[in-house]
Design a protein around this motif. Structure first.
Motif, PDB file in Angstrom:
ATOM      1  N   GLU A 285       0.829  -1.209   0.000  1.00 12.78           N
ATOM      2  CA  GLU A 285       0.000   0.000   0.000  1.00 12.78           C
ATOM      3  C   GLU A 285       0.858   1.252   0.000  1.00 12.78           C
ATOM      4  O   GLU A 285       0.556   2.234  -0.683  1.00 12.78           O
ATOM      5  CB  GLU A 285      -0.918  -0.005   1.223  1.00 12.78           C
ATOM      6  N   LYS A 286       1.936   1.216   0.757  1.00 18.53           N
ATOM      7  CA  LYS A 286       2.758   2.415   0.937  1.00 18.53           C
ATOM      8  C   LYS A 286       3.680   2.681  -0.254  1.00 18.53           C
ATOM      9  O   LYS A 286       3.860   3.830  -0.668  1.00 18.53           O
ATOM     10  CB  LYS A 286       3.586   2.284   2.218  1.00 18.53           C
ATOM     11  N   PHE A 287       4.267   1.610  -0.831  1.00 19.93           N
ATOM     12  CA  PHE A 287       5.298   1.801  -1.854  1.00 19.93           C
ATOM     13  C   PHE A 287       4.933   1.238  -3.221  1.00 19.93           C
ATOM     14  O   PHE A 287       5.625   1.516  -4.199  1.00 19.93           O
ATOM     15  CB  PHE A 287       6.618   1.178  -1.383  1.00 19.93           C
ATOM     16  N   GLY A 288       3.875   0.441  -3.287  1.00 23.07           N
ATOM     17  CA  GLY A 288       3.467  -0.134  -4.559  1.00 23.07           C
ATOM     18  C   GLY A 288       4.073  -1.509  -4.790  1.00 23.07           C
ATOM     19  O   GLY A 288       5.111  -1.859  -4.233  1.00 23.07           O
ATOM     20  N   ASP A 289       3.413  -2.290  -5.636  1.00 27.05           N
ATOM     21  CA  ASP A 289       3.835  -3.676  -5.865  1.00 27.05           C
ATOM     22  C   ASP A 289       5.203  -3.779  -6.538  1.00 27.05           C
ATOM     23  O   ASP A 289       5.984  -4.686  -6.250  1.00 27.05           O
ATOM     24  CB  ASP A 289       2.795  -4.397  -6.725  1.00 27.05           C
ATOM     25  N   ARG A 290       5.496  -2.864  -7.478  1.00 26.72           N
ATOM     26  CA  ARG A 290       6.766  -2.984  -8.178  1.00 26.72           C
ATOM     27  C   ARG A 290       7.939  -2.806  -7.232  1.00 26.72           C
ATOM     28  O   ARG A 290       8.940  -3.536  -7.322  1.00 26.72           O
ATOM     29  CB  ARG A 290       6.852  -1.971  -9.326  1.00 26.72           C
ATOM     30  N   ALA A 291       7.854  -1.861  -6.327  1.00 28.29           N
ATOM     31  CA  ALA A 291       8.934  -1.647  -5.360  1.00 28.29           C
ATOM     32  C   ALA A 291       9.129  -2.887  -4.488  1.00 28.29           C
ATOM     33  O   ALA A 291      10.265  -3.275  -4.177  1.00 28.29           O
ATOM     34  CB  ALA A 291       8.630  -0.432  -4.489  1.00 28.29           C
ATOM     35  N   VAL A 292       8.028  -3.519  -4.102  1.00 26.51           N
ATOM     36  CA  VAL A 292       8.113  -4.732  -3.293  1.00 26.51           C
ATOM     37  C   VAL A 292       8.755  -5.857  -4.094  1.00 26.51           C
ATOM     38  O   VAL A 292       9.646  -6.565  -3.600  1.00 26.51           O
ATOM     39  CB  VAL A 292       6.711  -5.149  -2.794  1.00 26.51           C
ATOM     40  N   MET A 293       8.335  -6.040  -5.342  1.00 26.22           N
ATOM     41  CA  MET A 293       8.904  -7.091  -6.183  1.00 26.22           C
ATOM     42  C   MET A 293      10.397  -6.874  -6.405  1.00 26.22           C
ATOM     43  O   MET A 293      11.188  -7.832  -6.379  1.00 26.22           O
ATOM     44  CB  MET A 293       8.179  -7.136  -7.522  1.00 26.22           C
ATOM     45  N   ARG A 294      10.786  -5.659  -6.640  1.00 25.61           N
ATOM     46  CA  ARG A 294      12.205  -5.366  -6.851  1.00 25.61           C
ATOM     47  C   ARG A 294      13.012  -5.663  -5.591  1.00 25.61           C
ATOM     48  O   ARG A 294      14.155  -6.131  -5.675  1.00 25.61           O
ATOM     49  CB  ARG A 294      12.370  -3.908  -7.285  1.00 25.61           C
ATOM     50  N   SER A 295      12.427  -5.419  -4.451  1.00 23.99           N
ATOM     51  CA  SER A 295      13.114  -5.721  -3.196  1.00 23.99           C
ATOM     52  C   SER A 295      13.271  -7.226  -3.007  1.00 23.99           C
ATOM     53  O   SER A 295      14.332  -7.705  -2.575  1.00 23.99           O
ATOM     54  CB  SER A 295      12.347  -5.125  -2.013  1.00 23.99           C
ATOM     55  N   LEU A 296      12.257  -7.995  -3.344  1.00 22.30           N
ATOM     56  CA  LEU A 296      12.350  -9.445  -3.234  1.00 22.30           C
ATOM     57  C   LEU A 296      13.431  -9.986  -4.178  1.00 22.30           C
ATOM     58  O   LEU A 296      14.158 -10.916  -3.832  1.00 22.30           O
ATOM     59  CB  LEU A 296      10.996 -10.087  -3.546  1.00 22.30           C
ATOM     60  N   HIS A 297      13.538  -9.399  -5.355  1.00 18.45           N
ATOM     61  CA  HIS A 297      14.608  -9.789  -6.290  1.00 18.45           C
ATOM     62  C   HIS A 297      15.981  -9.592  -5.645  1.00 18.45           C
ATOM     63  O   HIS A 297      16.864 -10.452  -5.791  1.00 18.45           O
ATOM     64  CB  HIS A 297      14.525  -8.952  -7.564  1.00 18.45           C
ATOM     65  N   PHE A 298      16.163  -8.496  -4.947  1.00 20.57           N
ATOM     66  CA  PHE A 298      17.446  -8.204  -4.323  1.00 20.57           C
ATOM     67  C   PHE A 298      17.899  -9.343  -3.420  1.00 20.57           C
ATOM     68  O   PHE A 298      19.049  -9.800  -3.499  1.00 20.57           O
ATOM     69  CB  PHE A 298      17.349  -6.903  -3.521  1.00 20.57           C
ATOM     70  N   PHE A 299      17.009  -9.831  -2.564  1.00 20.40           N
ATOM     71  CA  PHE A 299      17.384 -10.877  -1.608  1.00 20.40           C
ATOM     72  C   PHE A 299      17.730 -12.185  -2.322  1.00 20.40           C
ATOM     73  O   PHE A 299      18.727 -12.843  -2.011  1.00 20.40           O
ATOM     74  CB  PHE A 299      16.264 -11.103  -0.596  1.00 20.40           C
ATOM     75  N   GLU A 300      16.922 -12.561  -3.291  1.00 22.24           N
ATOM     76  CA  GLU A 300      17.153 -13.814  -4.003  1.00 22.24           C
ATOM     77  C   GLU A 300      18.400 -13.742  -4.881  1.00 22.24           C
ATOM     78  O   GLU A 300      19.143 -14.715  -5.011  1.00 22.24           O
ATOM     79  CB  GLU A 300      15.925 -14.163  -4.854  1.00 22.24           C
ATOM     80  N   GLU A 301      18.643 -12.587  -5.474  1.00 22.86           N
ATOM     81  CA  GLU A 301      19.813 -12.441  -6.344  1.00 22.86           C
ATOM     82  C   GLU A 301      21.103 -12.515  -5.538  1.00 22.86           C
ATOM     83  O   GLU A 301      22.112 -13.063  -5.999  1.00 22.86           O
ATOM     84  CB  GLU A 301      19.722 -11.116  -7.115  1.00 22.86           C
ATOM     85  N   ASN A 302      21.096 -11.983  -4.327  1.00 24.36           N
ATOM     86  CA  ASN A 302      22.265 -12.102  -3.455  1.00 24.36           C
ATOM     87  C   ASN A 302      22.601 -13.562  -3.170  1.00 24.36           C
ATOM     88  O   ASN A 302      23.766 -13.965  -3.196  1.00 24.36           O
ATOM     89  CB  ASN A 302      22.022 -11.378  -2.126  1.00 24.36           C
ATOM     90  N   VAL A 303      21.580 -14.357  -2.902  1.00 27.41           N
ATOM     91  CA  VAL A 303      21.789 -15.785  -2.640  1.00 27.41           C
ATOM     92  C   VAL A 303      22.334 -16.473  -3.883  1.00 27.41           C
ATOM     93  O   VAL A 303      23.229 -17.326  -3.809  1.00 27.41           O
ATOM     94  CB  VAL A 303      20.472 -16.452  -2.190  1.00 27.41           C
ATOM     95  N   ARG A 304      21.800 -16.088  -5.062  1.00 27.24           N
ATOM     96  CA  ARG A 304      22.270 -16.698  -6.312  1.00 27.24           C
ATOM     97  C   ARG A 304      23.751 -16.421  -6.558  1.00 27.24           C
ATOM     98  O   ARG A 304      24.483 -17.291  -7.057  1.00 27.24           O
ATOM     99  CB  ARG A 304      21.444 -16.196  -7.498  1.00 27.24           C
ATOM    100  N   VAL A 305      24.204 -15.210  -6.241  1.00 24.53           N
ATOM    101  CA  VAL A 305      25.620 -14.893  -6.420  1.00 24.53           C
ATOM    102  C   VAL A 305      26.480 -15.854  -5.614  1.00 24.53           C
ATOM    103  O   VAL A 305      27.483 -16.383  -6.115  1.00 24.53           O
ATOM    104  CB  VAL A 305      25.908 -13.429  -6.016  1.00 24.53           C
ATOM    105  N   GLU A 306      26.128 -16.092  -4.374  1.00 21.88           N
ATOM    106  CA  GLU A 306      26.893 -17.017  -3.532  1.00 21.88           C
ATOM    107  C   GLU A 306      26.901 -18.424  -4.139  1.00 21.88           C
ATOM    108  O   GLU A 306      27.935 -19.107  -4.150  1.00 21.88           O
ATOM    109  CB  GLU A 306      26.282 -17.060  -2.132  1.00 21.88           C
ATOM    110  N   LYS A 307      25.753 -18.854  -4.649  1.00 24.22           N
ATOM    111  CA  LYS A 307      25.656 -20.191  -5.241  1.00 24.22           C
ATOM    112  C   LYS A 307      26.431 -20.277  -6.551  1.00 24.22           C
ATOM    113  O   LYS A 307      27.017 -21.331  -6.871  1.00 24.22           O
ATOM    114  CB  LYS A 307      24.185 -20.559  -5.453  1.00 24.22           C
ATOM    115  N   GLU A 308      26.446 -19.195  -7.328  1.00 21.05           N
ATOM    116  CA  GLU A 308      27.206 -19.187  -8.582  1.00 21.05           C
ATOM    117  C   GLU A 308      28.702 -19.328  -8.313  1.00 21.05           C
ATOM    118  O   GLU A 308      29.404 -20.076  -9.012  1.00 21.05           O
ATOM    119  CB  GLU A 308      26.926 -17.900  -9.358  1.00 21.05           C
ATOM    120  N   ILE A 309      29.184 -18.608  -7.323  1.00 22.54           N
ATOM    121  CA  ILE A 309      30.608 -18.696  -6.963  1.00 22.54           C
ATOM    122  C   ILE A 309      30.946 -20.109  -6.519  1.00 22.54           C
ATOM    123  O   ILE A 309      31.964 -20.689  -6.939  1.00 22.54           O
ATOM    124  CB  ILE A 309      30.941 -17.685  -5.850  1.00 22.54           C
ATOM    125  N   GLU A 310      30.095 -20.677  -5.684  1.00 22.20           N
ATOM    126  CA  GLU A 310      30.323 -22.038  -5.212  1.00 22.20           C
ATOM    127  C   GLU A 310      30.360 -23.021  -6.377  1.00 22.20           C
ATOM    128  O   GLU A 310      31.224 -23.908  -6.438  1.00 22.20           O
ATOM    129  CB  GLU A 310      29.213 -22.436  -4.230  1.00 22.20           C
TER     130      GLU A 310
END
Length: 423
Positions: A285-310
């Protein structure tokens, strides 16, 4: 100038098979310098600064996330001689010729382009208490412009290296030079970029960058050879540049940081996927769905970087390719930086990704993803060596109708050296 005495360095930069071509390129640069400045060339110093490829961690750096990136063989090269109080830039690639008084480096609001970046870099050196001085220079670059391989950051790190080596004995730490490059983009170019581009250009090789400490990001080398794994890294130019998309790029970090502000933080680093989902109704409600989706991408992409290096360090390339594909899907679906909002008729990145996905699915080998800032520029694909020629022909035919001489596909190689002085 006899460049053959620097054969070892040139081989690391460009590969043995390209030595003759690169020697001629530098010879032409020096000759153009001598003509422009009526110089005998005796005091010329030569620099090189590569472009970069982002391998993992799409739009994470500005929120202090993690990135996997590498320096590429395409570079900006410069011939330089020290002068007094004026910096003169003669750029053969972009047909620019201008000078800056190093004592007049406050921002000029109407000033745009590379001259604004140079002025900002000099001011950044002053702000940090470092020495500055004048120099004459001649540049040329084969880093693809406005395409997401950081032609601007390559240039910025070149200017930083010149000022560092000529006037500061080369003693300024990499992290400080990167921060100065970011300052110039943020304050003199109005581009809300992070430090990924500058770090990847300057460091050399494949690197993992953790931006949690924004003053001194943690950087470490990742040793891997894509060619030895049987794959070629490709960058496909989509046909539309991103030079006029600063607002779209800036919106990505701004929306992520807006969500972080709900938790009393400046960035998303330190928060979690669960923090978002536990507060989902109010955040939407406060920031809109796109801002929320982009934030969720941030967390998952960080995990992917660690897995890619491994995966790379274990030599598990199949797992790495699956992570590359997942990163591309997340950029398209969650981060939403494939298509420019409100311009549905133009979708160059989507077209190139669709073509590549079809090719990869047909052969059951490879992976592709969005590359860089998104919306325009280039996509990245990892294609088996034995299919590389076929992929190049397939993409060029589809994008250009088979017109002779027009190429949209670049075969990338990782170079081990970042921004350096050659001699």
């Amino acid at each position: 100038m006899d460049f053959s005495k620097f054969e070892q360095t040139f081989t690391k930069l460009y590969g043995k098979e390209n030595l003759a071509t690169q020697y001629k390129r530098f010879e032409s640069l020096v000759e153009n310098y001598k003509k422009r400045y009526s110089s005998n060339g005796e005091k010329i110093r030569l620099f090189t600064s590569p472009g970069r490829t982002e391998i993992g961690g799409n739009h994470t750096d500005h929120n202090l996330g993690k990135v996997l990136a590498g320096s590429i063989q395409l570079d900006c090269i410069g011939a330089v001689e020290e002068t007094e109080n004026t910096i003169t830039i003669y750029d053969l690639t972009y047909n620019e010729d201008y000078s800056i008084d190093i004592n007049k480096t406050e921002r000029i609001p109407e000033e745009k382009g590379s001259i604004a970046l140079v002025r900002g870099i000099v001011q950044g050196f002053k702000n940090a208490g470092y020495k500055v001085g004048g120099f004459n220079s001649c540049f040329t670059s084969d880093v693809i412009a406005a395409a997401g391989v950081s032609s601007s950051a390559s240039f910025e790190m070149m200017i930083c290296a010149i000022l560092n080596i000529l006037f500061n004995d080369g003693k300024i730490p990499l992290a400080k030079l990167v921060a100065i490059g970011q300052f110039a983009e943020n304050a003199y170019w109005d581009k809300a970029s992070g430090q990924l581009d500058q770090t990847a250009c300057a460091a050399g090789g494949i690197i993992c960058i953790d931006f949690e400490n924004k003053e001194e990001p943690l950087t470490r080398k990742v040793n891997f050879d894509f060619a030895a794994a049987g794959y070629t890294m490709m960058l496909v130019v989509t046909g539309k540049g991103h030079a006029d998309l600063s607002a779209e790029y800036s919106a990505v970090p701004q929306e992520m940081k807006a969500v972080a502000s709900f938790f009393g933080q400046d960035t998303l680093r330190g928060l979690s996927f669960e923090d978002i989902t536990k507060n989902l109704p109010v955040l939407r409600e406060k920031f809109g769905d796109r801002a929320v989706m982009r934030s969720l991408h941030f967390f998952e992409e960080n995990v992917r970087v660690e897995k890619e290096i491994e995966a790379l360090e274990k030599g598990d390339f199949d797992s790495f390719l699956k992570l590359v594909e997942a990163s591309g899907n997340s950029s398209w679906k969650w981060l939403q930086n494939i298509c420019v909002p409100g311009v549905a008729e133009e979708q160059p990145m989507a077209i190139c990704l669709a073509l590549s996905e079809y090719f990869i699915r047909t052969h059951n080998k490879g992976a592709c993803r969005l590359h860089g800032g998104g919306f325009a520029g280039v996509i990245q694909a990892f294609i088996p060596n034995e299919l590389a020629d076929e992929y190049v022909e397939y993409m060029n035919t589809a994008l250009n109708g088979g017109k002779d001489g027009k190429n949209n596909v670049y075969r990338m190689s990782i170079r081990p050296l970042g921004t350096i002085e050659i001699c």
